[in-house]
Design a protein around this motif. Structure first.
Motif, mmCIF file in Angstrom:
data_model
loop_
_atom_site.group_PDB
_atom_site.id
_atom_site.type_symbol
_atom_site.label_atom_id
_atom_site.label_comp_id
_atom_site.label_asym_id
_atom_site.label_seq_id
_atom_site.Cartn_x
_atom_site.Cartn_y
_atom_site.Cartn_z
ATOM 1 N N LEU A 314 3.169 -41.033 -25.848
ATOM 2 C CA LEU A 314 2.072 -40.101 -25.566
ATOM 3 C C LEU A 314 0.978 -40.220 -26.627
ATOM 4 O O LEU A 314 -0.217 -40.219 -26.310
ATOM 5 C CB LEU A 314 2.615 -38.677 -25.510
ATOM 6 N N TYR A 315 1.391 -40.337 -27.911
ATOM 7 C CA TYR A 315 0.401 -40.470 -28.991
ATOM 8 C C TYR A 315 -0.421 -41.744 -28.821
ATOM 9 O O TYR A 315 -1.643 -41.739 -29.007
ATOM 10 C CB TYR A 315 1.143 -40.481 -30.330
ATOM 11 N N GLY A 324 -11.960 -44.151 -25.607
ATOM 12 C CA GLY A 324 -12.872 -44.299 -24.470
ATOM 13 C C GLY A 324 -12.248 -44.837 -23.210
ATOM 14 O O GLY A 324 -12.932 -44.973 -22.186
ATOM 15 N N ASP A 325 -10.944 -45.139 -23.236
ATOM 16 C CA ASP A 325 -10.269 -45.621 -22.031
ATOM 17 C C ASP A 325 -9.846 -44.408 -21.205
ATOM 18 O O ASP A 325 -8.706 -43.946 -21.285
ATOM 19 C CB ASP A 325 -9.059 -46.474 -22.422
ATOM 20 N N PHE A 326 -10.777 -43.908 -20.356
ATOM 21 C CA PHE A 326 -10.514 -42.686 -19.591
ATOM 22 C C PHE A 326 -9.579 -42.915 -18.414
ATOM 23 O O PHE A 326 -9.188 -41.970 -17.746
ATOM 24 C CB PHE A 326 -11.836 -42.090 -19.098
ATOM 25 N N THR A 327 -9.222 -44.171 -18.161
ATOM 26 C CA THR A 327 -8.252 -44.465 -17.096
ATOM 27 C C THR A 327 -6.814 -44.423 -17.610
ATOM 28 O O THR A 327 -5.884 -44.609 -16.833
ATOM 29 C CB THR A 327 -8.534 -45.848 -16.493
ATOM 30 N N ARG A 328 -6.659 -44.207 -18.913
ATOM 31 C CA ARG A 328 -5.330 -44.239 -19.532
ATOM 32 C C ARG A 328 -4.503 -43.045 -19.067
ATOM 33 O O ARG A 328 -4.948 -41.896 -19.076
ATOM 34 C CB ARG A 328 -5.464 -44.184 -21.054
ATOM 35 N N ARG A 329 -3.269 -43.291 -18.668
ATOM 36 C CA ARG A 329 -2.328 -42.244 -18.303
ATOM 37 C C ARG A 329 -1.002 -42.535 -19.003
ATOM 38 O O ARG A 329 -0.672 -43.691 -19.279
ATOM 39 C CB ARG A 329 -2.112 -42.183 -16.776
ATOM 40 N N THR A 330 -0.243 -41.495 -19.306
ATOM 41 C CA THR A 330 1.030 -41.674 -20.001
ATOM 42 C C THR A 330 2.189 -41.594 -19.032
ATOM 43 O O THR A 330 2.070 -41.032 -17.931
ATOM 44 C CB THR A 330 1.186 -40.617 -21.107
ATOM 45 N N LEU A 331 3.315 -42.149 -19.464
ATOM 46 C CA LEU A 331 4.522 -42.166 -18.635
ATOM 47 C C LEU A 331 5.322 -40.896 -18.877
ATOM 48 O O LEU A 331 5.640 -40.556 -20.019
ATOM 49 C CB LEU A 331 5.364 -43.400 -18.974
ATOM 50 N N VAL A 332 5.649 -40.175 -17.812
ATOM 51 C CA VAL A 332 6.465 -38.962 -17.915
ATOM 52 C C VAL A 332 7.928 -39.386 -17.859
ATOM 53 O O VAL A 332 8.433 -39.779 -16.814
ATOM 54 C CB VAL A 332 6.126 -37.961 -16.798
ATOM 55 N N GLU A 337 10.010 -30.089 -22.573
ATOM 56 C CA GLU A 337 8.692 -29.705 -23.076
ATOM 57 C C GLU A 337 7.792 -30.920 -23.265
ATOM 58 O O GLU A 337 6.584 -30.847 -23.010
ATOM 59 C CB GLU A 337 8.836 -28.959 -24.408
ATOM 60 N N ILE A 338 8.383 -32.041 -23.721
ATOM 61 C CA ILE A 338 7.573 -33.250 -23.908
ATOM 62 C C ILE A 338 7.075 -33.766 -22.556
ATOM 63 O O ILE A 338 5.931 -34.214 -22.433
ATOM 64 C CB ILE A 338 8.399 -34.324 -24.642
ATOM 65 N N GLY A 339 7.950 -33.688 -21.541
ATOM 66 C CA GLY A 339 7.508 -34.083 -20.203
ATOM 67 C C GLY A 339 6.392 -33.198 -19.693
ATOM 68 O O GLY A 339 5.422 -33.672 -19.074
ATOM 69 N N THR A 340 6.509 -31.882 -19.935
ATOM 70 C CA THR A 340 5.429 -30.961 -19.544
ATOM 71 C C THR A 340 4.138 -31.298 -20.273
ATOM 72 O O THR A 340 3.044 -31.270 -19.689
ATOM 73 C CB THR A 340 5.846 -29.512 -19.851
ATOM 74 N N LEU A 341 4.258 -31.638 -21.566
ATOM 75 C CA LEU A 341 3.076 -32.030 -22.341
ATOM 76 C C LEU A 341 2.457 -33.310 -21.792
ATOM 77 O O LEU A 341 1.218 -33.427 -21.702
ATOM 78 C CB LEU A 341 3.474 -32.219 -23.807
#
Length: 585
Positions: A314-315, A324-332, A337-341
């Motif tokens: 996530l970090y 500036g990479d606004f297409t970036r998404r993280t893996l759940v 709580e970390i998944g919710t974050l």
């Protein structure tokens, strides 16, 4: 704690000490308790040995005491001692005396391997021993200093420290001796002395019943004379304390004093031998503790990696998003709580990307509007010149009313179009409303009147442009009835707020109508139908004024309406009091 460390390192730096420190303390405390218990057991062990040896020694001393009194119970020996009392009349030993002494010594020395010699000291100087081949036949008082102590003991057994008697002709060696003065049981006179010489090896066999050569024994007489050991290189001392060091070896010491003989005995046992089991326990504890700690550290490292891995991912994704990479998404990865974050970050990224697209489109539209505005800059000048031409033409034809109407309209258009600032002086906005009302009076005549109440000091305070005219226009469009209507425009200061009041005495509004207006003014929807804007071409609505003020100054500001049927309407505009020097802020 170092704030530059990663979360994983911080977690390990907290968890590992929390495991190591209590475990180490527990092992150390357990070992110390086991060591103390083992020391107590060791002390009990050596005390039991000391008690056993002391008992053996006491029994042996009692046997020696019995042996030393046997001449008093043997008539033949007593007669020999009585016959040899005169120092000045030395008599030779007769055959009968030799025979009696032989039988006495044979009975006495039976199975007494620890006894080197059994001697009777007659008062005439005759020395009668258990052997007549390797010892002197007479004794000298100058050589027998122990006799004074025996006389002082008055018939009690005394101990003679180690020595090498000179009456032995062959095989001289150190011996330990006991002696007693013989008192005639009838006359109570001194008959002589009994002296028993003991091999040190025999004493050693008594002190070392289990043949434990690692043990050291030290025995002292009642007057602190060393009785054992016999070797001259052994240091004769009384141990001080429980631990004693001899030749670099630590010994655990214990001592006791015989109540029967007064002999003091000290036992020294090698401390390392006693602590052998404790050392084994210590090694086992260390091995188990180290193994457990290694296993615990491995588990902690694995667990911290598994726990912080989603956060590290996530970090990393947030860092790339921040670049500036606004297409970036993280893996759940989890549903905790970390998944919710992580889900929250993905939703935030979607929203920010959407806002970026919207802002980009808005900025693009603004740039297009600026271009169009630049293209149409000539249009207002053309409109002003045209109105000026119409006004001059009306004057040339003596139509003053038409000229005034055209001139008022030009002033209104010039103010609304030419001033491009968001904030204007309150005095300018009031004069704009007065021009607008004067133009309406030319049209409506005596049906409308107005009154402005404004302190000169408030003329320079700043307000948003074109916020008063929509309310004035609303009065003209909706408050006029059969009777004339008067409009009051007031500006007052209350604490740090500027209150602008537009009041009329027109037809007013019903409660339902008033509620409808308030709902539309406070509606969050952008496409709400414009409320009483007073124009047929979509001018500035009351709702737009209300929203503009709230956007500029916050939700605590804005427009409020009070109205009753046939009693007129009051519009109250509330905003912070701001002056020109505060405009940039």
């Amino acid at each position: 704690m170092n704030t530059s460390l990663t979360l994983r390192k911080k977690l390990l730096s907290v968890v590992i000490p929390l495991i190591i420190i209590p475990l180490s303390l527990s092992v150390a405390i357990a070992y110390q308790m086991a060591l103390k218990n083992h020391q107590k057991q060791s002390e009990l062990f050596i005390n039991s040995i000391l008690h056993q040896v002391s008992g053996n020694l006491d029994r042996y001393v009692r046997e020696l005491n019995t042996l030393s009194t046997m001449p008093l119970t043997t008539e033949g020996v007593l007669n020999i001692l009585r016959r040899h009392q005169d120092r000045d009349d030395v008599k030779p030993i007769t055959i009968e005396e030799q025979f009696a002494l032989g039988g006495f010594h044979s009975l006495l020395m039976w199975d007494r391997k620890e006894i080197k010699g059994y001697f009777l000291y007659c008062r005439d100087g005759t020395l009668l021993g258990n052997t007549e081949f390797d010892v002197e036949k007479t004794w000298s008082a100058a050589d027998e200093t122990w006799m004074a102590e025996a006389r002082e003991a008055n018939g009690k057994l005394v101990f003679i420290p180690r020595g090498n008697p000179t009456y032995y002709l062959f095989a001289r060696e150190d011996v330990l001796s006991v002696a007693r003065m013989i008192i005639d049981p009838i006359t109570f006179r001194e008959l002589g002395f009994v002296k028993i010489d003991l091999f040190y090896q025999g004493i050693r066999n008594i002190l070392y019943p289990t043949h434990q050569n690692m043990i050291r024994f030290y025995t002292y007489s009642h007057n602190n004379e060393l009785l054992f050991p016999a070797s001259l290189e052994d240091e004769a001392f009384i141990p001080k304390g429980n631990l004693v060091e001899i030749e670099g070896v630590d010994y655990l010491a214990a001592g006791s004093t015989s109540a029967t003989t007064g002999i003091e005995m000290y036992l020294l046992y090698p401390y390392d031998v006693l602590q052998k089991d404790a050392h084994e326990i210590q090694r086992a504890l260390i091995i188990i503790t180290v193994a457990f700690l290694v296993l615990t550290i491995i588990v902690c490292v694995w667990f911290s990696d598994k726990l912080t891995r989603p956060l590290r991912i996530l970090y990393s994704d947030m860092k790339e998003f921040g670049k500036g990479d606004f297409t970036r998404r993280t893996l759940v990865m989890n549903h905790d709580e970390i998944g919710t974050l992580s889900k929250g970050f993905n939703r935030m990224a979607e929203r920010i990307q959407s806002l970026v697209r919207e802002n980009y489109q808005i900025e693009l539209n603004r740039r297009i509007a600026e271009v169009l505005l630049l293209q149409s800059q000539m249009n207002p000048h053309l409109l002003y010149n045209t109105l000026e031409t119409i006004s001059m033409s009306a004057l040339n034809h003596d139509d003053i009313e038409t000229s005034d109407i055209v001139a008022q309209l030009g002033k209104i258009l010039r103010y609304s179009i030419s001033i491009k600032k968001e904030l204007v002086r309150l005095g300018s906005e009031i004069r704009f409303c007065e021009d607008y009302l004067d133009l309406q009076i030319l049209r409506l005549g005596n049906r409308i009147k107005y009154e402005v109440s404004l302190d000169v000091e408030l003329e320079d305070c700043l307000i948003p442009k074109l916020i008063l005219q929509p309310f004035v226009e609303n009065v003209i469009m909706h408050a006029l009835g059969s009777a004339p209507v008067k409009i009051w425009i007031l500006a007052i200061v209350q604490w740090d707020k500027l209150l602008l009041i537009i009041k009329d005495n027109g037809v007013g509004m019903s409660p339902e109508h008033l509620q409808e207006i308030e709902e539309k003014m406070n509606s969050p929807e952008e496409n709400t139908t414009k409320v009483y804007d007073g124009t047929s071409h979509g001018g500035i609505a009351l709702r737009n004024v209300h929203k503009r003020i709230q956007l500029l100054y916050g939700p605590d500001n804005g427009v409020s309406v009070v109205s009753s049927p046939s009693k007129g309407t009051v519009f109250l505009i509330c905003m912070p009091l701001m002056w020109r020097e505060e405009e940039n802020e």
